[in-house]
Design a protein around this motif. Sequence first.
Motif, short mmCIF file in Angstrom:
data_model
loop_
_atom_site.label_atom_id
_atom_site.label_comp_id
_atom_site.label_asym_id
_atom_site.label_seq_id
_atom_site.Cartn_x
_atom_site.Cartn_y
_atom_site.Cartn_z
N TYR A 44 0.84 -1.19 0.00
CA TYR A 44 0.00 0.00 0.00
C TYR A 44 0.87 1.24 0.00
O TYR A 44 2.07 1.16 -0.29
N CYS A 45 0.30 2.43 0.25
CA CYS A 45 0.94 3.68 -0.16
C CYS A 45 2.38 3.84 0.32
O CYS A 45 3.25 4.25 -0.45
N TYR A 46 2.65 3.50 1.59
CA TYR A 46 4.00 3.71 2.11
C TYR A 46 5.00 2.83 1.37
O TYR A 46 6.15 3.24 1.13
N GLU A 47 4.59 1.64 1.01
CA GLU A 47 5.50 0.70 0.35
C GLU A 47 5.74 1.07 -1.12
O GLU A 47 6.90 1.16 -1.55
N VAL A 48 4.68 1.27 -1.88
CA VAL A 48 4.88 1.54 -3.31
C VAL A 48 5.46 2.93 -3.54
O VAL A 48 6.29 3.13 -4.44
N ASN A 49 5.06 3.91 -2.74
CA ASN A 49 5.66 5.23 -2.87
C ASN A 49 7.08 5.26 -2.29
O ASN A 49 7.94 5.98 -2.78
N GLY A 50 7.32 4.46 -1.25
CA GLY A 50 8.67 4.33 -0.73
C GLY A 50 9.61 3.74 -1.76
O GLY A 50 10.75 4.19 -1.92
N LEU A 51 9.14 2.71 -2.48
CA LEU A 51 9.96 2.11 -3.54
C LEU A 51 10.24 3.14 -4.63
O LEU A 51 11.37 3.22 -5.13
N PHE A 52 9.23 3.92 -5.00
CA PHE A 52 9.43 4.94 -6.02
C PHE A 52 10.46 5.97 -5.57
O PHE A 52 11.28 6.43 -6.36
N ALA A 53 10.43 6.31 -4.27
CA ALA A 53 11.41 7.24 -3.72
C ALA A 53 12.83 6.68 -3.85
O ALA A 53 13.78 7.42 -4.12
N MET A 54 12.99 5.38 -3.65
CA MET A 54 14.30 4.76 -3.82
C MET A 54 14.79 4.94 -5.26
O MET A 54 15.98 5.21 -5.50
N ALA A 55 13.88 4.78 -6.22
CA ALA A 55 14.25 4.94 -7.63
C ALA A 55 14.63 6.39 -7.92
O ALA A 55 15.62 6.65 -8.62
N LEU A 56 13.87 7.34 -7.40
CA LEU A 56 14.19 8.75 -7.61
C LEU A 56 15.55 9.09 -7.02
O LEU A 56 16.36 9.79 -7.65
N ALA A 57 15.82 8.58 -5.82
CA ALA A 57 17.11 8.83 -5.18
C ALA A 57 18.25 8.26 -6.03
O ALA A 57 19.31 8.89 -6.19
#
Length: 255
Positions: free
Chosen positions: A71-84
């Motif tokens: 859910y949101c924390y996980e999928v958006n957290g993963l996206f944040a890893m990609a952006l970083a």
Amino acid sequence: MHSDNFNISTYFKRINYTGPAAADTATLHALMRHQLFSVPFENLDVQAGKVVSLAPDDIADKVLTQGRGGYCYEVNGLFAMALAALGIPYRFVAARPMFYPARRPKTHMALIADVDSRQWLCDLGFGSYGIRAPMALDTLDVDIKQDFDTFRLSRSAEGEYLLEAKVEGAWARQYGFDLSPQEWIDFVPANYLNSTHPDAIFVQKLVVVQHRPEGRQILLGDVLKTITANGTETRKLAEEDIRHVLKDRFALTAA
């Protein structure tokens, strides 16, 4: 947002992305679309009685290695890893879901990415009426068509943004947020609430959403909805069919 388990090449493979790895607007849009269409929104761990882990290593392992969603924390957290990994600056923001009849706390997480001198709302974890591509924060009070969905952003005099989606011909409020940056740890209480509180929808029901270019499929409890530009098909499932639908439609195995 960093995880020792995160590898950008593995991420690209997981989301079926073969384009350039650039810190620009085109890549930001492409990555969000590819992840949205590859990684499901799902609460299988919560339904199995688990508190969802916010440890970045656990998120990367769950989605990249185990082939799961979240859910949101996980999928958006993963996206944040990609952006970083790509060097795209971003911040987490806390959002207040606004489709409930009563006022709710800011339990939703979204991202604001800064690229090519513009700020973009990115969100891969809002379920059925989540945005399907980044939305520029400087595009206000304008209908934004994303595939077969329409969204708009507005901003109050106090600086609060409101995201709305057009649902059955009428505007429906989805969530509000401001640009106060949040730390990852700030979402721990909201995650615990969504993982354990009996009033949380994720505790009450199985929720799985898979967006695709042509539409989306939503499994809510024992009801499967297939939504496309041509309309909505609804099917009630027998208990023994749910596991088959999870595997065949969402590539998931019940936890």
